[in-house]
Write an enzyme that holds these catalytic residues in place. Sequence first.
Site, PDB file in Angstrom:
ATOM      1  N   GLY A  48       0.811  -1.216   0.000  1.00 23.57           N
ATOM      2  CA  GLY A  48       0.000   0.000   0.000  1.00 23.57           C
ATOM      3  C   GLY A  48       0.839   1.258   0.000  1.00 23.57           C
ATOM      4  O   GLY A  48       0.546   2.231  -0.702  1.00 23.57           O
ATOM      5  N   CYS A  49       1.919   1.236   0.770  1.00 24.36           N
ATOM      6  CA  CYS A  49       2.780   2.420   0.861  1.00 24.36           C
ATOM      7  C   CYS A  49       3.544   2.652  -0.436  1.00 24.36           C
ATOM      8  O   CYS A  49       3.783   3.792  -0.823  1.00 24.36           O
ATOM      9  CB  CYS A  49       3.726   2.289   2.046  1.00 24.36           C
ATOM     10  SG  CYS A  49       2.826   2.212   3.613  1.00 24.36           S
ATOM     11  N   THR A  50       3.901   1.557  -1.119  1.00 23.71           N
ATOM     12  CA  THR A  50       4.552   1.684  -2.428  1.00 23.71           C
ATOM     13  C   THR A  50       3.581   2.279  -3.430  1.00 23.71           C
ATOM     14  O   THR A  50       3.928   3.198  -4.183  1.00 23.71           O
ATOM     15  CB  THR A  50       5.083   0.314  -2.904  1.00 23.71           C
ATOM     16  OG1 THR A  50       6.047  -0.150  -1.943  1.00 23.71           O
ATOM     17  CG2 THR A  50       5.727   0.413  -4.275  1.00 23.71           C
ATOM     18  N   ALA A  53       3.231   6.029  -2.543  1.00 23.20           N
ATOM     19  CA  ALA A  53       4.448   6.786  -2.857  1.00 23.20           C
ATOM     20  C   ALA A  53       4.619   6.950  -4.362  1.00 23.20           C
ATOM     21  O   ALA A  53       4.981   8.032  -4.842  1.00 23.20           O
ATOM     22  CB  ALA A  53       5.663   6.102  -2.245  1.00 23.20           C
TER      23      ALA A  53
END
Length: 159
Positions: A48-50, A53
């Site tokens: 999710g963070c990838t 970002a």
Amino acid sequence: MTTSTRLEAGQPAPEFTLTDQDGSPVSLGDYAGDKVIVYFYPAASTPGCTTEACDFRDNINSLKSAGYTVLGISKDAAPALKKFQTEQGLNFPLLSDPDLTVHNAYGAYGEKSLYGKTVTGTIRSTFAVDEAGAITLPLYNVKATGHVASLRKKLGIDA
């Protein structure tokens, strides 16, 4: 664990100085007179963070043309941030907040729901800060996918 106090539009953005992916200090005050997007994410190099970002990376030009600088903050150490930045070609600073001081100041750490369970951790949050250092748009519990398009719409930024 109680959820830290949430910020509202019009409040001053809490000042901070954190270390970036290269070990250099970065302060919110470094951007005085500029508009800044400060976003909090749980962990570098997670799916999710990838997604989130890379969404900021892919939309950085429209954000920059509207006068915004993007700063990403997580509790990850600088080496993990550097690896994340390099692997994903991220074109904005990633800041390390290992003791969660800045997370707590922004209300971005506390109880949240994860797969139907209540857990304590980073609350995926984004804040738009104006040239005078005031919060203009506080967003909590944002979705990783499609977040930047939604953010641009709320800020009135065209693609």
